[in-house]
Design a protein around this motif. Structure first.
Motif, short mmCIF file in Angstrom:
data_model
loop_
_atom_site.label_atom_id
_atom_site.label_comp_id
_atom_site.label_asym_id
_atom_site.label_seq_id
_atom_site.Cartn_x
_atom_site.Cartn_y
_atom_site.Cartn_z
N ASP A 240 -6.68 4.38 -6.58
CA ASP A 240 -6.26 3.38 -5.60
C ASP A 240 -4.74 3.33 -5.48
OD1 ASP A 240 -8.89 2.79 -5.22
OD2 ASP A 240 -8.84 0.80 -6.14
N TRP A 241 -4.07 3.47 -6.63
CA TRP A 241 -2.60 3.44 -6.61
C TRP A 241 -2.07 4.62 -5.78
CZ3 TRP A 241 1.11 0.04 -7.83
CH2 TRP A 241 2.42 0.52 -7.94
N GLU A 243 -3.64 6.22 -3.41
CA GLU A 243 -3.96 6.01 -1.99
C GLU A 243 -2.92 5.09 -1.36
OE1 GLU A 243 -7.88 4.45 -1.44
OE2 GLU A 243 -7.76 4.56 0.75
N MET A 244 -2.57 4.03 -2.07
CA MET A 244 -1.52 3.14 -1.61
C MET A 244 -0.20 3.89 -1.48
SD MET A 244 1.36 1.71 -2.98
CE MET A 244 1.17 1.69 -4.75
N LYS A 247 0.35 5.98 1.57
CA LYS A 247 0.59 5.16 2.76
C LYS A 247 1.99 4.54 2.76
CE LYS A 247 -1.38 2.24 6.04
NZ LYS A 247 -2.56 1.67 6.67
N VAL A 248 2.35 3.92 1.64
CA VAL A 248 3.65 3.24 1.58
C VAL A 248 4.79 4.25 1.70
CG1 VAL A 248 5.22 1.94 0.08
CG2 VAL A 248 2.85 1.21 0.34
N MET A 249 4.63 5.42 1.12
CA MET A 249 5.68 6.44 1.19
C MET A 249 5.65 7.20 2.51
SD MET A 249 7.36 5.83 -1.56
CE MET A 249 8.57 7.14 -1.33
N GLU A 250 4.72 6.83 3.37
CA GLU A 250 4.63 7.41 4.73
C GLU A 250 4.48 8.93 4.69
OE1 GLU A 250 7.60 5.72 7.43
OE2 GLU A 250 7.80 4.03 6.06
N TRP B 147 -13.03 -0.21 -15.41
CA TRP B 147 -12.19 -1.05 -14.55
C TRP B 147 -12.84 -1.28 -13.19
CZ3 TRP B 147 -9.97 0.34 -9.83
CH2 TRP B 147 -9.09 -0.58 -9.28
N HIS B 228 14.45 2.47 -1.28
CA HIS B 228 14.77 3.04 0.03
C HIS B 228 14.30 2.14 1.16
CE1 HIS B 228 10.59 4.40 -0.68
NE2 HIS B 228 10.47 4.25 0.60
N TRP B 229 13.67 1.02 0.82
CA TRP B 229 13.12 0.13 1.84
C TRP B 229 14.22 -0.34 2.77
CZ3 TRP B 229 8.03 0.07 2.09
CH2 TRP B 229 7.39 -0.87 2.92
N GLN B 237 5.35 -2.59 9.19
CA GLN B 237 5.58 -2.08 7.83
C GLN B 237 5.31 -3.21 6.82
OE1 GLN B 237 9.51 -0.40 7.23
NE2 GLN B 237 8.79 0.97 5.63
N ASP B 240 1.55 -3.56 6.52
CA ASP B 240 0.97 -2.53 5.64
C ASP B 240 1.28 -2.81 4.18
OD1 ASP B 240 0.03 -1.32 7.89
OD2 ASP B 240 1.33 0.44 7.80
N TRP B 241 2.51 -3.26 3.92
CA TRP B 241 2.89 -3.58 2.54
C TRP B 241 1.98 -4.68 1.98
CZ3 TRP B 241 5.83 -1.40 -1.10
CH2 TRP B 241 6.17 -2.15 -2.22
N MET B 244 -1.49 -3.40 1.21
CA MET B 244 -1.44 -2.69 -0.07
C MET B 244 -1.37 -3.69 -1.23
SD MET B 244 0.97 -2.21 -2.57
CE MET B 244 2.60 -2.41 -1.83
N LYS B 247 -4.53 -5.30 -2.34
CA LYS B 247 -5.40 -4.37 -3.06
C LYS B 247 -4.87 -4.10 -4.48
CE LYS B 247 -8.33 -0.55 -2.71
NZ LYS B 247 -9.14 0.30 -1.89
N VAL B 248 -3.59 -3.77 -4.58
CA VAL B 248 -3.03 -3.44 -5.89
C VAL B 248 -3.06 -4.64 -6.84
CG1 VAL B 248 -0.92 -2.79 -7.12
CG2 VAL B 248 -1.62 -1.51 -5.09
#
Lengths: 592, 592
Positions: A240-241, A243-244, A247-250, B147, B228-229, B237, B240-241, B244, B247-248
């Motif tokens: 899951d990490w 997958e995230m 997405k976050v790193m585009e 988990w 880098h954000w 954005q 999307d964050w 994420m 979920k995380v």
């Protein structure tokens, strides 16, 4: 110079070294080294990942590279530290095209080990912190493109109307770490992944898998795990990490995509790569091709005599996901390294009758012990005293492979003493233990062959208690219809055989995708040429073919555990970026 | 005591203060305060968020709380700093049930402001860093739950066979930040969100929206944005964050769920909450109910005379997503605060003919200027000198509201001088500028009424250039079939009217979900009782009803911008955790 304070020793050394290099006086520079000396360079002088061993090798390298590297601006950055007879200093420097970071260790005022590494290409520094992008133009503009519109355009065009500069085959942690670095450097890149979702390469593994290395060693670049993250990440949480992360790193990450073929056009200096993207055929023309298909290559199937008459099931550990199907069955696990142990535990927990067939001795170390004694620089205590994961990576990298064996041997001497009772009990069960041919333990096995070890997270107690049986020290004579006959005459019934026999070298994947000739011209990946069985020679003092130029132009390998993927993805990304920008990258001693 | 070194002043003060409290000698403690003095407490003494102003109020609070708080272990933690006539020291301390962090500022050796806050409940500290969970039991176990199995079980059971202790209505950044903290504290919580995906509350907003506050101010708890954000996060954005993040952080986050009703059972000490979960009716019985339905409440619709005869379209800014539909149309934007400006820019960029109707003067400050002068403690420079976002939050919180006005006035005096030319040009366009009734600028407007300001990211130039027209200083006499007639006789044609008139107080959402009586008993949210129009009195010196006990048992409000949500979610989470664990939480001056 022994009477001098450590800080003065380092300052004087760096000053003298800089002066010698400024004048191109290589003899004077050589006077600053011990007779036994090592210089490990990551790109700054060699545009290679290279350890020069001894004065002759160092001098030859300097003669070949000094004119183009043009080093300058050597400057100490941290407090000098003393460890035994060694004085250690950290410094920065510049080359003609890049910024560098280095570590020097002096003995008696002369250099024993020197480490130089590239941190950024000058003019192409990553934007972060104070130089991060603004994210918006503070001016009304009828042609404004929003973040999501720009991102959608990139995803639509890249691989269609716009060719990627780089294609990465394999979207596990390695492909992602490299892809993230290339993204930050502005290198148009596509990552292709055979599974339907990012992170599936972890999710698909056996049910009870957790990372065997601790969290401080396992961070991905740019996005560390949060502070509450468990020490050992369960595999689905890791999936899951990731997958995230994609997405976050585009990342431009193509799922359900397999690479069916690739060929190099030496005139056009481009690859033609054929892909099956979720059933659709796509052809790309990247300039650079990176294999990131796993730390190792395809699953290794061993030859089992009498295999055809065996009436049960034979699978490879890569096909094993959960023990449920094996409840009540008699299962032979062939192989006694990490996957053999993990699979045995999972089977036992599911109610199978498990026998581990051990073909060669295994290096076993208890997880607690390894955490405390082997991972000291990757730990909460290290973080607390300012030794971040990033700095620990540089510290690890600054120690040449050639000097690691005695350090590791001393560590394992201590470990064997501490856990003597555990090792005695494990031996008494019939399980064969070793610490490598030179008693250097787990890490050296990892570097040399990537096999033959287990970090104990519970399996050894099952073996000690006889809950998982062990057959060790004899060969399989033949499979029988109902099981296995061993060379000692012993015959045992099995319903299932699971091969935990590891993986082939990554260059076998090259044979599958490009051709045998290219694979053979590049040769095996991994191993340092130690002379140990399965570590291809001759001695290289570096991991073979990993993260650096290979014998084939524009063909690269990326991989390793999370820590190595994290650190070396930086240097592979810098090599690719430099080539894209037309920066001169004269490679010292490219393999041929 | 003026002749003493700053560090000694603080040390002595803390020692004397501790001694006085140890003896219960409140008079002696009061001798350590200036005549003008403030004590802001977050939970440690008061189990409330409370500022005591002056010696009488402080002494009264101490008399009421000292017996239960039992403070001890006062200990300086950082280097003492000097700012003008103030000497500042940071310290930790303990209460009977919690760990505390505080800041004291002395003038002439006596306390001017004291800040005390709860960091953790003793025995219920969050596990992180060295105390993080192991993530795996290193022992084979046939009943092992992985988990992902444990997580799936939690998602299946919570809200079905297991009741949540806490229900949070609203899954924007506020609900998520609080949910994440409760998760880390082990408080079973469900967050309900009306939209289909986490992050949609941002995605659904107008196309060109970016955060107006910079990245250092906007981090979510536990997972800071990477380095880098961008400085200003685009809304998709951000969406999307947050998706994420949910979920995380393993939030139990119910999407497509609306809360249709709630009632309190005073005997059972539990809520009955009716939900529509994606078409299915679900009833939950949480012990605690948190409204996190937005920084403010429902959209504010103003009364428009002649509205029925207007033949065009009237919408609220909350319904506005993109300007495309309005190309070539004449649009009246009613309201000249943040949403009025952003919507006007978006409309102009889409080719609409825009007139902003300004009903009251606006505080405008250029984004660059605010970043440089107003956000100094939330900046890359601050981070570089060790002032992390977390520490900046405590620093901000340590300054009582009552003392902020003069600080803010001085800031805006400098801003007006620096940008005098900009303000002159903006005034010349007919746009009415103010800096609040007492010239204290944007932040005080935010605290008092949450309205009437704009951080200029491009709209003001459109107004100055006449590209967005402004009608200011007159009222709307009536809508006409084809537009608006103003009280000065001016009549203008419009196809569309967009109300950028802000939002009602959050307690109006309580009226919708529970009932009017409960809403009225709790009263309005937000505002400090400053006496300024729209800031409900009397003076409270704290934000009304936010993050602390309200007049209704087990009914809480959470909200604010990203920074306030981040920081105060900690204290709301601690209050909920304490109640779940049965820790005594005597509230000092609960509203009634």
């Amino acid at each position: 110079m022994l009477d001098k304070a450590p800080a003065a020793q380092i300052t004087n050394w760096l000053k003298s070294f800089a002066a010698a290099l400024d004048k191109g006086d290589i003899d004077a520079a050589m006077d600053l080294f011990q007779d036994e000396c090592y210089w490990r360079d990551l790109l700054t002088f060699t545009w290679n990942i290279k350890t020069m061993e001894g004065k002759t090798a160092i001098a030859a390298m300097l003669r070949a590279t000094l004119g183009s590297a043009k080093p300058s601006g050597w400057s100490l950055t941290e407090e000098v530290s003393v460890n035994g007879d060694k004085v250690e200093g950290w410094f920065t420097f510049e080359t003609a095209v890049a910024h560098g970071l280095g570590v020097v260790r002096l003995v008696d005022g002369r250099c024993h080990t020197l480490f130089t590494s590239m941190t950024d290409l000058a003019g192409f520094e990553e934007r972060k912190g104070a130089t991060r992008p603004l994210g918006v133009v503070h001016k009304a503009d009828p042609d404004r493109e929003t973040w999501s519109e720009a991102r959608a355009r990139e995803e639509r065009d890249l691989g269609s109307t716009v060719q990627p500069y780089c294609l990465i085959i394999g979207g596990g942690q390695g492909g992602m770490a490299l892809g993230a670095r290339l993204k930050r450097l502005g290198v148009p890149t596509i990552i292709v992944e055979k599974n339907p979702k990012a992170g599936d390469s972890w999710r698909n593994r056996y049910r009870t898998l957790v990372l065997h290395d601790p969290v401080w060693y396992d961070h991905m670049p740019y996005m560390p795990f949060p502070e509450h993250w468990p020490v050992f990440t369960p595999k689905d949480q890791m999936g899951d990490w990731l997958e995230m992360y994609a997405k976050v790193m585009e990342l431009n990450y193509w799922t359900s995509t397999t690479c069916t073929g690739a060929s190099w056009d030496a005139d056009k200096k481009a690859w033609t790569v054929e892909l099956d993207r979720d059933g659709e055929k796509v052809v790309l023309q990247p300039k650079q091709l990176v294999f990131a298909t796993g730390a190792y290559g395809p699953p290794r199937w061993i030859d089992l005599p009498g295999k055809d008459q065996f009436k049960g099931e034979i699978i490879h550990s890569s096909q094993y996901t959960a023990g449920d199907d094996f409840q009540g069955k008699k299962v032979a696990v062939i192989g006694a390294a990490s996957s053999g142990h993990d699979v045995s535990v999972d089977l036992w927990e599911s109610g199978a009758d498990v026998t581990m067939i051990q073909r060669a001795p295994t290096t076993v170390v208890k997880s607690d012990t390894l955490m405390e004694m082997g991972f000291e620089i990757y730990s909460e205590a290290a973080v607390a005293r300012g030794l971040t994961t990033e700095k620990a990576d540089y510290l690890s990298a600054s120690i040449p492979f050639a000097t690691q064996a005695p350090i590791q041997k001393a560590l394992y001497d201590r470990i064997r003493k501490r856990d003597a009772d555990f090792y005695n009990r494990l031996s008494a069960s019939g399980f064969a233990i070793d610490f490598g041919p030179d008693e250097t333990g787990l890490m050296m096995k990892a570097y040399r062959t990537g096999s033959g070890y287990y970090i104990d997270v519970g399996a050894s107690d099952l073996i000690i208690d006889g809950k998982v049986k062990v057959k060790s020290g004899v060969d399989i004579e033949t499979l029988t219809p109902g099981g296995v006959r061993f060379t000692d005459g012993d015959e045992r019934p099995f319903d299932v055989i699971i091969l935990c026999t590891g993986y082939e070298s990554m260059h076998e994947t090259v044979a599958e995708i490009i051709d045998r000739e290219t694979a053979d011209s590049v040769g095996p990946c991994w191993g340092v040429g130690s002379g140990v069985r399965n570590d291809p020679g001759p001695w290289q003092g570096e991991l073979r073919n990993m993260w650096k130029p290979t014998a084939h132009e524009a063909l690269w390998f990326h991989g390793g555990n999370l820590a190595l993927s994290r650190f070396y993805s930086k240097f592979l990304a810098l090599q690719l970026k430099a080539r894209m920008e037309g920066v001169e990258t004269p490679v010292y001693q490219r393999p041929s």
